[in-house]
Design an enzyme around this catalytic site. Structure first.
Site, PDB file in Angstrom:
ATOM      1  N   ARG A  98      -4.060 -21.351  20.754  1.00  0.00           N
ATOM      2  CA  ARG A  98      -3.023 -20.503  21.363  1.00  0.00           C
ATOM      3  C   ARG A  98      -3.661 -19.468  22.305  1.00  0.00           C
ATOM      4  NH1 ARG A  98       0.045 -18.297  16.417  1.00  0.00           N
ATOM      5  NH2 ARG A  98       1.376 -17.270  17.957  1.00  0.00           N
ATOM      6  N   ARG A 116      -1.384 -11.611   8.725  1.00  0.00           N
ATOM      7  CA  ARG A 116       0.006 -11.633   9.199  1.00  0.00           C
ATOM      8  C   ARG A 116       0.897 -12.480   8.295  1.00  0.00           C
ATOM      9  NH1 ARG A 116       2.507 -12.288  15.256  1.00  0.00           N
ATOM     10  NH2 ARG A 116       2.257 -14.520  15.195  1.00  0.00           N
ATOM     11  N   LYS A 122       3.745  -8.200  20.516  1.00  0.00           N
ATOM     12  CA  LYS A 122       4.913  -8.257  21.404  1.00  0.00           C
ATOM     13  C   LYS A 122       6.220  -8.093  20.617  1.00  0.00           C
ATOM     14  CE  LYS A 122       4.034 -12.437  23.026  1.00  0.00           C
ATOM     15  NZ  LYS A 122       2.754 -12.780  22.374  1.00  0.00           N
ATOM     16  N   ARG A 152       2.925 -18.443   9.102  1.00  0.00           N
ATOM     17  CA  ARG A 152       3.442 -19.428  10.056  1.00  0.00           C
ATOM     18  C   ARG A 152       2.446 -20.567  10.218  1.00  0.00           C
ATOM     19  NH1 ARG A 152       5.225 -16.241  15.414  1.00  0.00           N
ATOM     20  NH2 ARG A 152       4.000 -17.892  16.343  1.00  0.00           N
ATOM     21  N   ARG A 164       5.981 -17.575  29.989  1.00  0.00           N
ATOM     22  CA  ARG A 164       4.626 -17.872  29.530  1.00  0.00           C
ATOM     23  C   ARG A 164       3.863 -18.723  30.542  1.00  0.00           C
ATOM     24  NH1 ARG A 164       5.605 -17.256  23.575  1.00  0.00           N
ATOM     25  NH2 ARG A 164       3.581 -17.103  22.564  1.00  0.00           N
TER      26      ARG A 164
HETATM   27  P1  AMP Z   1       5.578 -16.992  19.640  1.00  0.00           P
HETATM   28  O1  AMP Z   1       6.530 -16.848  18.509  1.00  0.00           O
HETATM   29  O2  AMP Z   1       6.013 -16.204  20.848  1.00  0.00           O
HETATM   30  O3  AMP Z   1       4.170 -16.692  19.253  1.00  0.00           O
HETATM   31  O4  AMP Z   1       5.614 -18.538  20.091  1.00  0.00           O
HETATM   32  C1  AMP Z   1       5.238 -19.554  19.193  1.00  0.00           C
HETATM   33  C2  AMP Z   1       5.157 -20.886  19.902  1.00  0.00           C
HETATM   34  O5  AMP Z   1       6.423 -21.218  20.483  1.00  0.00           O
HETATM   35  C3  AMP Z   1       4.179 -20.952  21.071  1.00  0.00           C
HETATM   36  O6  AMP Z   1       2.845 -21.180  20.650  1.00  0.00           O
HETATM   37  C4  AMP Z   1       4.767 -22.148  21.846  1.00  0.00           C
HETATM   38  O7  AMP Z   1       4.459 -23.365  21.213  1.00  0.00           O
HETATM   39  C5  AMP Z   1       6.259 -21.912  21.702  1.00  0.00           C
HETATM   40  N1  AMP Z   1       6.772 -21.037  22.768  1.00  0.00           N
HETATM   41  C6  AMP Z   1       7.262 -19.771  22.627  1.00  0.00           C
HETATM   42  N2  AMP Z   1       7.639 -19.264  23.807  1.00  0.00           N
HETATM   43  C7  AMP Z   1       7.372 -20.222  24.730  1.00  0.00           C
HETATM   44  C8  AMP Z   1       7.518 -20.278  26.142  1.00  0.00           C
HETATM   45  N3  AMP Z   1       8.015 -19.244  26.857  1.00  0.00           N
HETATM   46  N4  AMP Z   1       7.134 -21.416  26.767  1.00  0.00           N
HETATM   47  C9  AMP Z   1       6.645 -22.469  26.078  1.00  0.00           C
HETATM   48  N5  AMP Z   1       6.457 -22.467  24.749  1.00  0.00           N
HETATM   49  C10 AMP Z   1       6.822 -21.360  24.061  1.00  0.00           C
END
Ligand code: AMP
Length: 211
Positions: free
Chosen positions: A166, A122, A13, A155, A88
């Site tokens: 996840r 990654r 993404k 990360r 999400r």
């Molecule tokens: P990402 O960087 O998009 O993979 O997001 C990493 C983490 O951030 C996720 O596993 C959630 O813990 C939190 N997170 C990111 N976006 C959201 C969202 N829209 N709603 C809730 N938690 C989020």
């Protein structure tokens, strides 16, 4: 133009949202990046969400919706925006419906097992959050971010046991959003299995951009 990128963790993404952002000159809003910035800066919000994120769970809707509203109010978002990792949940999608009129929703479709393999390599910049892959998308200098020169790392939530959770969260809470958007005709399913260039071509085509 207002775009949403959906997809499982590690589906690409962020990578593809950034290509479109560079081309259209509109910003990407990544909920994950905003939350990680808060953690890095040690803000009260960062302290509140760190444990949730480290386990691969979702931060409560009211927090992410508030973050998005604040970000959208900034002048740089006036001409369009690309959402990466938001919404999400169905609750977030409904909240977004009340704030902006989304044009296209791209769902990057990649089987979990393909992503698991990819995630093994990654690397992420802890400062500017640019992501790389040891084999598919390496930095110019090994272990160093091309953009800001910071040492790259893995990360906390990219560790295999957290990645599994996840995925579970994605399938249970996020995937149903596809139905929400397919009902409006805005959803475009794009195969994210191809190499980065091929997937990027498919993404641009799905948005309706001729490069
Ligand atoms: P990402 O960087 O998009 O993979 O997001 C990493 C983490 O951030 C996720 O596993 C959630 O813990 C939190 N997170 C990111 N976006 C959201 C969202 N829209 N709603 C809730 N938690 C989020």
């Amino acid at each position: 133009m207002k775009l949403v990128f959906l997809g499982a963790p590690g589906a690409g993404k962020g990578t593809h949202a950034n290509f479109v952002s560079d081309y259209l000159g509109i910003p990407v809003i990544s909920a994950g990046n905003l939350l990680r910035d808060a953690i890095r800066l040690g803000t009260p919000l960062g302290k509140q969400v760190k444990g949730i994120m480290d386990q691969g769970n979702l931060v409560p809707d009211e927090i992410t919706i508030k973050l998005m509203k604040e970000k959208l109010a900034e002048p740089e978002c006036a001409n369009g925006v690309i959402f990466d990792g938001f919404p999400r949940t169905i609750g977030q999608a409904e909240a977004l419906d009340g704030i902006v009129d989304v044009d296209v929703v791209i769902s990057l479709e990649v089987p979990d097992e393909v992503i698991m393999k990819r995630m093994e390599g990654r690397l992420t910049c802890p400062k500017c959050q640019t992501t790389y892959h040891i084999v598919c998308n390496p930095p110019k200098e090994e272990g160093i971010c091309d953009v800001c020169g910071t040492a790259l790392g893995v990360r906390d939530d990219d560790k295999p046991e957290v990645v599994r959770n996840r995925f579970k969260v994605y399938h249970e809470l996020t995937e149903p959003i596809k139905e929400h958007y397919s009902a409006t005709g805005k959803l475009k399913l794009v195969s994210g299995r191809e190499n980065v260039q091929e997937t990027s071509d498919l993404v641009f085509k799905a948005i309706g951009i001729k490069r």
